[in-house]
Scaffold this active site. Structure first.
Site, PDB file in Angstrom:
ATOM      1  N   THR A  14       0.812  -1.219   0.000  1.00  0.00           N
ATOM      2  CA  THR A  14       0.000   0.000   0.000  1.00  0.00           C
ATOM      3  C   THR A  14       0.843   1.265   0.000  1.00  0.00           C
ATOM      4  OG1 THR A  14      -0.153   0.070   2.416  1.00  0.00           O
ATOM      5  CG2 THR A  14      -1.837  -1.200   1.255  1.00  0.00           C
ATOM      6  N   ASP A  15       0.160   2.374  -0.263  1.00  0.00           N
ATOM      7  CA  ASP A  15       0.795   3.691  -0.185  1.00  0.00           C
ATOM      8  C   ASP A  15       0.472   4.316   1.173  1.00  0.00           C
ATOM      9  OD1 ASP A  15      -1.839   4.590  -0.357  1.00  0.00           O
ATOM     10  OD2 ASP A  15      -1.657   5.237  -2.441  1.00  0.00           O
ATOM     11  N   LEU A  16       0.768   5.569   1.351  1.00  0.00           N
ATOM     12  CA  LEU A  16       0.541   6.236   2.635  1.00  0.00           C
ATOM     13  C   LEU A  16      -0.926   6.269   3.043  1.00  0.00           C
ATOM     14  CD1 LEU A  16       3.027   9.242   2.372  1.00  0.00           C
ATOM     15  CD2 LEU A  16       3.186   7.272   3.892  1.00  0.00           C
TER      16      LEU A  16
END
Length: 130
Positions: A14-16
């Site tokens: 995932t990203d932030l």
């Protein structure tokens, strides 16, 4: 025939925002293709060692429809769209339950050790066409 491959979204995917980073869908469908080929009885290591052939992605056309998130359980569905002498086209969908999140058409070719395109072996064309 539709091949099913199940996976879980890990934090590293995932990203932030906790949403699956777009490029990771390509990793997910690659894993599913590897398992699909293995379950068809095609050993890619043997194919390389005995025939000097490897599969390579020639083209990917992808649609990102809805985000997957951390800890989601996803299913990748793989189906053969077409098989020719030198090309294999697959449809790969990533779903969470019944929700379609990502859909791709992937064109594969066979390459020789020197990087030149080669015909798919007849036994592989046959098993893929079934």
């Amino acid at each position: 025939m539709i091949h099913q491959f199940r996976l879980r979204v890990y934090y590293e995917d995932t990203d932030l925002a906790g949403i699956v980073y777009y490029a990771n869908y390509l990793k997910f469908i690659e894993r599913a293709r590897s398992e699909f080929v293995r379950e068809l009885g095609i050993d890619q290591t043997v194919l390389k060692e005995q025939d000097g052939l490897v599969f390579a992605v020639r083209r990917v056309e992808a649609d990102y429809l809805s985000p997957a998130k951390f800890d989601d359980q996803l299913d990748v569905e793989t189906a053969v769209l077409s098989v020719s002498g030198a090309r294999l086209v697959l449809k790969q969908d990533v779903k969470r339950d019944e929700t379609l999140l990502f859909s791709a058409s992937v064109t594969l070719i066979a390459l020789k050790e020197d990087g030149r395109a080669a015909r798919l072996p007849a036994n592989i064309r046959l098993v893929m066409a079934e």
